[in-house]
Design an enzyme around this catalytic site. Structure first.
Site, short mmCIF file in Angstrom:
data_model
loop_
_atom_site.label_atom_id
_atom_site.label_comp_id
_atom_site.label_asym_id
_atom_site.label_seq_id
_atom_site.Cartn_x
_atom_site.Cartn_y
_atom_site.Cartn_z
N LYS A 1 62.48 25.68 -2.89
CA LYS A 1 61.37 26.29 -3.23
C LYS A 1 61.31 27.01 -4.68
O LYS A 1 60.28 26.95 -5.67
CB LYS A 1 60.90 27.49 -2.11
CG LYS A 1 60.56 26.80 -0.83
CD LYS A 1 60.05 27.95 0.27
CE LYS A 1 61.01 29.27 0.42
NZ LYS A 1 62.14 28.82 1.17
N ARG B 1 55.83 34.30 6.01
CA ARG B 1 57.09 33.66 6.84
C ARG B 1 56.64 34.13 8.29
O ARG B 1 57.69 33.68 9.14
CB ARG B 1 58.41 34.78 6.20
CG ARG B 1 59.20 33.81 5.37
CD ARG B 1 60.42 34.72 5.00
NE ARG B 1 61.69 34.05 4.59
CZ ARG B 1 61.90 33.90 3.39
NH1 ARG B 1 61.23 34.13 2.33
NH2 ARG B 1 62.99 33.45 3.15
N ARG C 1 75.38 27.68 -3.67
CA ARG C 1 74.51 27.95 -4.55
C ARG C 1 75.31 29.26 -5.32
O ARG C 1 75.87 30.02 -4.87
CB ARG C 1 73.41 28.59 -4.05
CG ARG C 1 72.34 29.05 -4.77
CD ARG C 1 70.73 28.68 -4.04
NE ARG C 1 70.43 29.95 -3.24
CZ ARG C 1 69.53 29.85 -2.64
NH1 ARG C 1 68.58 29.24 -2.75
NH2 ARG C 1 69.29 31.03 -1.61
N ARG D 1 74.74 34.70 -4.10
CA ARG D 1 74.06 35.68 -3.66
C ARG D 1 74.61 36.38 -2.36
O ARG D 1 75.21 35.66 -1.66
CB ARG D 1 72.58 34.86 -3.27
CG ARG D 1 71.26 35.41 -4.14
CD ARG D 1 70.28 34.50 -3.89
NE ARG D 1 69.84 34.80 -2.51
CZ ARG D 1 68.46 34.11 -2.01
NH1 ARG D 1 67.87 33.45 -3.01
NH2 ARG D 1 67.94 34.20 -0.90
N ARG E 1 69.98 33.05 8.67
CA ARG E 1 68.76 32.57 7.94
C ARG E 1 68.01 31.48 8.47
O ARG E 1 66.66 31.39 8.51
CB ARG E 1 68.77 32.75 6.45
CG ARG E 1 69.29 33.88 5.77
CD ARG E 1 69.81 33.87 4.27
NE ARG E 1 68.78 33.28 3.43
CZ ARG E 1 69.06 32.80 2.23
NH1 ARG E 1 70.43 32.59 1.98
NH2 ARG E 1 68.34 32.35 1.55
P1 AMP Z 1 64.27 34.35 -0.08
O1 AMP Z 1 64.78 34.69 -1.68
O2 AMP Z 1 62.72 33.72 -0.13
O3 AMP Z 1 65.20 33.36 0.75
O4 AMP Z 1 64.25 35.64 0.76
C1 AMP Z 1 65.52 36.52 0.74
C2 AMP Z 1 65.36 37.44 1.84
O5 AMP Z 1 64.44 38.60 1.24
C3 AMP Z 1 65.18 36.79 3.18
O6 AMP Z 1 66.11 36.28 3.93
C4 AMP Z 1 64.67 38.14 3.88
O7 AMP Z 1 65.49 39.00 4.38
C5 AMP Z 1 63.54 38.77 2.83
N1 AMP Z 1 62.23 38.03 2.47
C6 AMP Z 1 61.81 37.45 1.70
N2 AMP Z 1 60.56 37.07 1.82
C7 AMP Z 1 60.15 37.77 3.16
C8 AMP Z 1 58.90 37.47 3.73
N3 AMP Z 1 57.84 36.99 3.40
N4 AMP Z 1 59.09 38.25 4.88
C9 AMP Z 1 60.14 38.92 5.46
N5 AMP Z 1 61.47 39.05 4.61
C10 AMP Z 1 61.34 38.23 3.52
#
Ligand code: AMP
Length: 221
Positions: A13, A88, A127, A160, A171
């Protein structure tokens, strides 16, 4: 043009959102990036979110909605935006629709990147990111010229915190349990477009462009 880029962690994404930003001139709104910035800056919100993020869980709907609400009302979002990693959960999606409705906007496309689970695990655990300039790499598929260092600025690359193997598995589980059902929600609204997230980055870009440029009139899954 308001787009939701949807898909499991590691489906690409962030990479595809960057491409859409450059090609169509609309900003990316990544809740993950906003939360990581808050964690880095040690704001009250960041301190609250850190342990949940490190475990691979979801931050509360209330917190992420607050972030998105504030970001979407900024001037650069007037002509459109790409949401990456949001919504989400079903409550996030319905709150988003209410918010957009109040602004006289709607979601034009939900582009769902489809990648098999086995590929996601190897993509995520390999990554690497440059902490200085943000450039992304992969330990196997997209290596820097000098192992461990950024090609652009020479900084030491990092993984990360939530890309460790145990967290990655959680996740993906959280995605299955709390997020994947959103596909049906978007399908029922007639705005879901499934795109294979496998193949080269350019191939995936071209699939996404076809959807955007056909104005969403092409096949809907
Ligand atoms: P991402 O970079 O989108 O994979 O997000 C990293 C982490 O941020 C996720 O594993 C969640 O802990 C938190 N996070 C990001 N976006 C959301 C969302 N829309 N709702 C809840 N937690 C989020």
């Amino acid at each position: 043009m308001n787009i939701v880029l949807f898909g499991p962690p590691g489906s690409g994404k962030g990479t595809q959102a960057q491409f859409i930003v450059e090609k169509y001139g609309i900003p990316q709104i990544s809740t993950g990036d906003m939360l990581r910035a808050a964690v880095k800056a040690k704001t009250a919100l960041g301190v609250m979110a850190k342990s949940v993020m490190d475990s691979g869980g979801l931050v509360s709907d209330e917190i992420v909605l607050g972030l998105v609400k504030e970001r979407i009302s900024q001037d650069d979002c007037v002509d459109g935006f790409i949401l990456d990693g949001f919504p989400r959960t079903i409550p996030q999606a319905s709150s988003l629709r209410i918010l957009l409705d109040s602004l006289g906007k709607e979601i034009d496309f939900v582009i769902s990147l489809e990648v098999p689970n086995a590929d996601l695990i190897s993509r995520l655990s390999g990554r690497r990111t440059c902490p200085s300039c943000g450039k992304g790499y992969h330990a196997v598929f997209d290596k820097p010229v000098k192992e461990g260092f950024c090609d652009s600025c020479g900084s030491t690359l990092v993984q990360r915190d939530d890309d460790s193997e145990a967290t990655v598995k959680n996740r993906l589980k959280v995605y299955e349990e709390q997020t994947s059902s959103l596909k049906l929600y978007f399908k029922d609204l007639g705005i879901l477009h499934n795109v294979s997230g496998c193949g080269s980055i350019a191939e995936i870009q071209s699939r996404i462009c076809s959807i955007i440029e056909e104005g969403g009139t092409g096949d809907r899954s």
